[in-house]
Design a protein around this motif. Structure first.
Motif, PDB file in Angstrom:
ATOM      1  N   ARG A   1      -7.242  82.506  42.921  1.00  0.00           N
ATOM      2  CA  ARG A   1      -8.410  82.090  42.660  1.00  0.00           C
ATOM      3  C   ARG A   1      -8.737  80.741  43.330  1.00  0.00           C
ATOM      4  NH1 ARG A   1     -11.252  82.192  36.743  1.00  0.00           N
ATOM      5  NH2 ARG A   1     -12.806  80.920  38.137  1.00  0.00           N
ATOM      6  N   ILE A   2      -7.782  79.943  43.443  1.00  0.00           N
ATOM      7  CA  ILE A   2      -7.562  78.492  44.030  1.00  0.00           C
ATOM      8  C   ILE A   2      -7.951  78.661  45.579  1.00  0.00           C
ATOM      9  CG2 ILE A   2      -6.347  76.740  44.742  1.00  0.00           C
ATOM     10  CD1 ILE A   2      -5.032  76.807  42.048  1.00  0.00           C
ATOM     11  N   SER A   3      -7.609  79.779  46.098  1.00  0.00           N
ATOM     12  CA  SER A   3      -7.585  80.114  47.613  1.00  0.00           C
ATOM     13  C   SER A   3      -9.177  80.318  47.855  1.00  0.00           C
ATOM     14  CB  SER A   3      -6.852  81.065  48.155  1.00  0.00           C
ATOM     15  OG  SER A   3      -7.578  82.459  47.580  1.00  0.00           O
ATOM     16  N   GLY A   4     -10.078  80.646  46.937  1.00  0.00           N
ATOM     17  CA  GLY A   4     -11.397  80.822  47.185  1.00  0.00           C
ATOM     18  C   GLY A   4     -12.125  79.542  47.467  1.00  0.00           C
ATOM     19  N   TYR A   5     -11.767  78.300  46.721  1.00  0.00           N
ATOM     20  CA  TYR A   5     -12.552  77.055  46.851  1.00  0.00           C
ATOM     21  C   TYR A   5     -11.740  75.986  47.687  1.00  0.00           C
ATOM     22  CZ  TYR A   5      -9.986  76.399  42.350  1.00  0.00           C
ATOM     23  OH  TYR A   5      -9.259  75.954  41.185  1.00  0.00           O
ATOM     24  N   ILE A   6     -10.402  76.265  47.898  1.00  0.00           N
ATOM     25  CA  ILE A   6      -9.588  75.491  48.753  1.00  0.00           C
ATOM     26  C   ILE A   6      -8.887  76.498  49.862  1.00  0.00           C
ATOM     27  CG2 ILE A   6      -7.648  73.879  48.994  1.00  0.00           C
ATOM     28  CD1 ILE A   6      -7.885  73.222  45.979  1.00  0.00           C
ATOM     29  N   PRO A   7      -9.540  76.914  50.694  1.00  0.00           N
ATOM     30  CA  PRO A   7      -9.024  77.954  51.771  1.00  0.00           C
ATOM     31  C   PRO A   7      -8.017  77.671  52.407  1.00  0.00           C
ATOM     32  CG  PRO A   7     -11.273  77.023  52.362  1.00  0.00           C
ATOM     33  CD  PRO A   7     -10.952  76.402  51.141  1.00  0.00           C
ATOM     34  N   THR A   8      -7.750  76.215  52.726  1.00  0.00           N
ATOM     35  CA  THR A   8      -6.739  75.825  53.575  1.00  0.00           C
ATOM     36  C   THR A   8      -5.432  75.950  52.874  1.00  0.00           C
ATOM     37  OG1 THR A   8      -6.900  73.508  52.244  1.00  0.00           O
ATOM     38  CG2 THR A   8      -7.889  73.726  54.463  1.00  0.00           C
ATOM     39  N   LEU A   9      -5.370  76.352  51.542  1.00  0.00           N
ATOM     40  CA  LEU A   9      -4.149  76.316  50.828  1.00  0.00           C
ATOM     41  C   LEU A   9      -3.859  77.881  50.865  1.00  0.00           C
ATOM     42  CD1 LEU A   9      -3.970  74.380  47.654  1.00  0.00           C
ATOM     43  CD2 LEU A   9      -2.585  74.257  49.799  1.00  0.00           C
ATOM     44  N   ARG A  10      -4.646  78.872  51.265  1.00  0.00           N
ATOM     45  CA  ARG A  10      -4.494  80.331  50.976  1.00  0.00           C
ATOM     46  C   ARG A  10      -3.161  81.005  51.401  1.00  0.00           C
ATOM     47  NH1 ARG A  10      -8.907  84.760  52.926  1.00  0.00           N
ATOM     48  NH2 ARG A  10      -8.179  84.326  54.776  1.00  0.00           N
ATOM     49  N   ARG A  11      -2.851  80.589  52.677  1.00  0.00           N
ATOM     50  CA  ARG A  11      -1.447  81.254  53.488  1.00  0.00           C
ATOM     51  C   ARG A  11      -0.284  80.706  52.578  1.00  0.00           C
ATOM     52  NH1 ARG A  11      -0.728  80.529  59.703  1.00  0.00           N
ATOM     53  NH2 ARG A  11      -2.873  81.990  59.458  1.00  0.00           N
ATOM     54  N   ASP A  12      -0.361  79.240  52.028  1.00  0.00           N
ATOM     55  CA  ASP A  12       0.879  78.738  51.342  1.00  0.00           C
ATOM     56  C   ASP A  12       0.805  79.541  49.759  1.00  0.00           C
ATOM     57  OD1 ASP A  12       1.514  77.169  53.328  1.00  0.00           O
ATOM     58  OD2 ASP A  12       0.031  75.369  52.520  1.00  0.00           O
ATOM     59  N   ILE A  13      -0.314  79.688  49.176  1.00  0.00           N
ATOM     60  CA  ILE A  13      -0.396  80.516  48.271  1.00  0.00           C
ATOM     61  C   ILE A  13       0.024  82.251  48.499  1.00  0.00           C
ATOM     62  CG2 ILE A  13      -1.862  81.691  46.393  1.00  0.00           C
ATOM     63  CD1 ILE A  13      -3.641  78.898  46.619  1.00  0.00           C
ATOM     64  N   LEU A  14      -0.277  82.704  49.191  1.00  0.00           N
ATOM     65  CA  LEU A  14      -0.003  84.012  49.570  1.00  0.00           C
ATOM     66  C   LEU A  14       1.700  84.198  49.599  1.00  0.00           C
ATOM     67  CD1 LEU A  14      -2.858  85.405  51.738  1.00  0.00           C
ATOM     68  CD2 LEU A  14      -2.447  86.099  49.358  1.00  0.00           C
ATOM     69  N   GLU A  15       2.083  83.244  50.564  1.00  0.00           N
ATOM     70  CA  GLU A  15       3.511  83.045  50.633  1.00  0.00           C
ATOM     71  C   GLU A  15       4.077  82.922  49.616  1.00  0.00           C
ATOM     72  OE1 GLU A  15       6.468  80.300  53.125  1.00  0.00           O
ATOM     73  OE2 GLU A  15       4.593  80.689  53.957  1.00  0.00           O
ATOM     74  N   LEU A  16       3.960  81.853  48.713  1.00  0.00           N
ATOM     75  CA  LEU A  16       4.465  81.914  47.133  1.00  0.00           C
ATOM     76  C   LEU A  16       4.580  83.082  46.404  1.00  0.00           C
ATOM     77  CD1 LEU A  16       5.951  80.173  45.092  1.00  0.00           C
ATOM     78  CD2 LEU A  16       3.559  79.008  44.403  1.00  0.00           C
ATOM     79  N   VAL A  17       3.254  83.593  46.289  1.00  0.00           N
ATOM     80  CA  VAL A  17       3.030  84.909  45.307  1.00  0.00           C
ATOM     81  C   VAL A  17       4.042  86.122  45.981  1.00  0.00           C
ATOM     82  CG1 VAL A  17       1.549  86.666  44.640  1.00  0.00           C
ATOM     83  CG2 VAL A  17       0.885  84.136  44.865  1.00  0.00           C
ATOM     84  N   ILE A  18       3.849  86.412  47.410  1.00  0.00           N
ATOM     85  CA  ILE A  18       4.902  87.460  47.865  1.00  0.00           C
ATOM     86  C   ILE A  18       6.390  86.956  47.779  1.00  0.00           C
ATOM     87  CG2 ILE A  18       5.429  88.525  50.028  1.00  0.00           C
ATOM     88  CD1 ILE A  18       2.200  88.260  50.759  1.00  0.00           C
ATOM     89  N   GLU A  19       6.590  85.989  47.874  1.00  0.00           N
ATOM     90  CA  GLU A  19       8.153  85.518  47.817  1.00  0.00           C
ATOM     91  C   GLU A  19       8.626  85.790  46.410  1.00  0.00           C
ATOM     92  OE1 GLU A  19      11.019  81.600  47.874  1.00  0.00           O
ATOM     93  OE2 GLU A  19       8.880  81.357  47.695  1.00  0.00           O
ATOM     94  N   ARG A  20       7.850  85.361  45.426  1.00  0.00           N
ATOM     95  CA  ARG A  20       8.252  85.884  44.251  1.00  0.00           C
ATOM     96  C   ARG A  20       8.173  87.324  43.801  1.00  0.00           C
ATOM     97  NH1 ARG A  20       8.669  80.626  41.553  1.00  0.00           N
ATOM     98  NH2 ARG A  20       9.353  79.241  43.169  1.00  0.00           N
ATOM     99  N   ALA A  21       7.190  87.849  44.331  1.00  0.00           N
ATOM    100  CA  ALA A  21       7.121  89.442  44.103  1.00  0.00           C
ATOM    101  C   ALA A  21       8.231  90.019  44.603  1.00  0.00           C
ATOM    102  CB  ALA A  21       5.688  89.921  44.589  1.00  0.00           C
TER     103      ALA A  21
END
Length: 599
Positions: free
Chosen positions: A196-216
């Motif tokens: 949800r954070i990537s919706g209002y801080i779009p500059t973090l989207r790639r880093d957030i996706l990277e973190l989520v996918i790494e843990r998954a």
């Protein structure tokens, strides 16, 4: 309720309390008088403190934030531990105003404030008693999503006043990420809120996706396919035995049938539902595909794919995020295949990555039902032409021999071609047998299988046998003589074990891996299956008489083309409400296959 600007400028409410004004208390503390300061800390730590008292204190703290230097770090830490989310709306608003004033005046408290907010991204823990035993569990009441919304308001407020918030927030998100052995609900809520954070801080989207996918991915490789299937088999056998005695209860709890027997697979299944829902909601606006959003998300995901997914050997499910995204539009699927193709043919790319790219290319073209046959034929043309050029460049020198170390990408590309032909040959010849055969003959596959590099010796036996049967059926290549010769020349591999050295026959010298083998997570497979090309048993029956495949390929399940041969890893702007948001309420989402017009 007061408007935001009016509230921030409004005076604090009056209430009765012990001690002097906050400014007096702080000044006395600096002079060494700690009695009233200790009383203040005691009042703030009191779990029975009234809302009016909190509002009064917070109002004074707002007026005195310039005094809250590092010397009062302990006091600020207490303020950040105050339970404010489950109190009245007036307390919530006052607390949000305090946070904005604090981080604006004292940036040293930015990271502690962010950590406090992020810590509320999971349901609070409560202790319940079962059989006189205390058990810690998530307090997942109906107000939990309202609390999440308030936390996101707080983050947006802080980000509004402090431009450096994104670079401080990402380390906090990494640090607060729950351990993978936490409950499914805890992981689901945290990942959902991160996305949800990537919706209002779009500059973090790639880093957030990277973190989520790494843990998954860590969860994925720790739950090998064989373990998941074994757990499901044991579960189904137990259910069958219970069914003999509970015939009347069958079908009463359909949700129970969607729970994975393997606990790690259950966590992964729920996380994949969150990811698929997120991808769908980002790419669709008001129910229609948004091309710009889809392209932007593809760029972010393909970067994460290159960094994390492609080099990971043995993941079974996380890579399907690229499969699902590609299904939205043919242009995205073609861009993904082209990206893999460029990686495969680039001699400056490490060989292991080139081989992985070939594995992904073959598996994707074979399994993606939404990729039309004309695209498959174009890709086969590219791959086969590259193989012919590669053979030409080897000449008759010392390197023109069967050597996996020297020619790994070549063999991986050969196997990809054979794999695609096996799965797609019926579609290629359907409609016009003459045109289909002409295309297959134009590939000159016989030259590839008969070259000195001898790819039939290196590829998986199941693929070799089925490919040989197909080429014999359509008379486009004759592989039997080479296969028989290769069988007499087994590849011995000396493996050192605890008991000494042993010589084994290596049937998988390429360490082959097919990333889009059948998807087996119960909930999320309902999203993938409509897009997926399963192995057709009639194909196996038609070819089985004309070949001699190994026993594992005779087909006992829905899709067992490579059963027993595919190597398994032994452990390695705000968003609009939609399926992504609904994952917090339910694990069921209705996401089907979508049309794939050209880009």
């Amino acid at each position: 309720m007061l408007a935001a600007d009016e509230f921030l400028s409004s005076p604090p409410r009056k209430t009765v309390r012990f001690g002097g004004t906050l400014t007096d208390i702080l000044l006395k503390y600096q002079k060494g008088e700690t009695t009233e300061f200790d009383l203040l800390k005691h009042q703030l730590l009191d779990s029975d403190i009234k809302d009016d008292q909190i509002i009064n204190w917070l109002g004074e703290f707002r007026s005195s934030v310039t005094l809250l230097t590092k010397e009062f770090e302990q006091l600020v830490s207490i303020l950040l531990r105050v339970q404010w989310l489950k109190r009245s709306q007036a307390v919530v608003e006052e607390y949000l105003a305090f946070l904005s004033n604090l981080v604006s005046a004292q940036t040293i408290y930015l990271r502690p404030c962010l950590a406090m907010i992020v810590s509320h991204f999971v349901p609070p823990r409560i202790t319940i008693q079962e059989n006189n035993v205390d058990i810690s569990d998530s307090d997942d009441d109906e107000n939990v999503t309202e609390g999440f919304d308030t936390c996101h308001r707080a983050l947006q407020t802080v980000a509004k006043y402090i431009p450096l918030t994104p670079q401080f927030l990402m380390p906090v998100l990494v640090d607060k990420f729950p351990f993978v052995n936490k409950s499914e609900r805890t992981l689901q809520c945290y990942v959902h809120n991160m996305l949800r954070i990537s919706g209002y801080i779009p500059t973090l989207r790639r880093d957030i996706l990277e973190l989520v996918i790494e843990r998954a991915l860590k969860i994925d490789v720790s739950a090998p396919r064989k373990e998941i299937e074994a757990a499901e088999e044991v579960e189904s056998e137990g259910a069958a035995e219970e069914g003999l005695f509970d015939m009347d209860e069958d079908g009463e709890n359909p949700e129970k049938n969607e729970v994975m027997a393997h606990p790690v697979a259950e966590r992964l299944d729920i996380l994949m539902m969150v990811l698929f829902s997120y991808v769908k909601d980002i790419c669709h606006v008001n129910g229609k595909l948004d091309i710009g959003n889809t392209k932007d998300l593809y760029r972010d995901l393909v970067t994460v794919f290159d960094k994390l997914i492609l080099p990971t050997h043995g993941s079974c499910h996380v890579q399907y995020i690229m499969f699902y995204l590609s299904s939205f539009r043919l242009g995205i699927a073609e861009a993904f295949v082209e990206h893999l193709w460029k990686m495969l043919r680039n001699p400056n790319t490490p060989a292991v990555i080139r081989q992985a790219a070939a594995n992904y290319t073959g598996s994707f073209l074979a399994r993606a039902k939404f990729v039309p046959v004309i695209t498959v034929k174009t890709c086969l043309d590219l791959l086969v032409n590259w193989l012919h050029v590669y053979i030409d460049n080897q000449g008759t020198g010392a390197k023109a021999c069967c050597d996996v170390t020297l020619h790994g990408p070549f063999y991986a590309a050969c196997q990809a071609v054979f794999y695609v032909v096996i799965f797609r040959h019926k579609q290629i010849v359907d409609g016009s047998l003459k045109a289909g055969l002409a295309f297959l003959q134009s590939l000159n596959l016989e030259r590839i299988v008969m070259c000195q590099l001898n790819p039939l010796k290196v590829c998986l036996p199941s693929i070799v046998n089925f490919f040989a049967a197909i080429t014999r059926k359509y008379q486009i290549a004759f592989c039997d003589t080479i296969i028989e010769r290769n069988r007499r020349q087994v590849l011995p591999v000396v493996r050192s074990s605890c008991g000494g050295d042993s010589v084994e026959t290596c049937t998988n010298p390429l360490d082959s891996y097919f990333p889009f083998d059948p998807y087996i997570l119960k909930r999320s497979k309902n999203i993938i299956n409509p897009l997926y090309q399963f192995w057709e048993e009639e194909c196996s029956e038609d070819l089985i008489e004309a070949t001699d495949p190994i026993n594992e390929c005779k087909g006992e399940e829905e899709d067992d083309f490579l059963k027993g041969e595919t190597p398994q890893n032994d452990g390695m702007g705000g968003l609009t409400p939609g399926s992504f948001d609904s994952t917090l309420q339910s694990s069921e989402n209705c996401i089907g296959s979508l049309p794939v017009p050209s880009l």
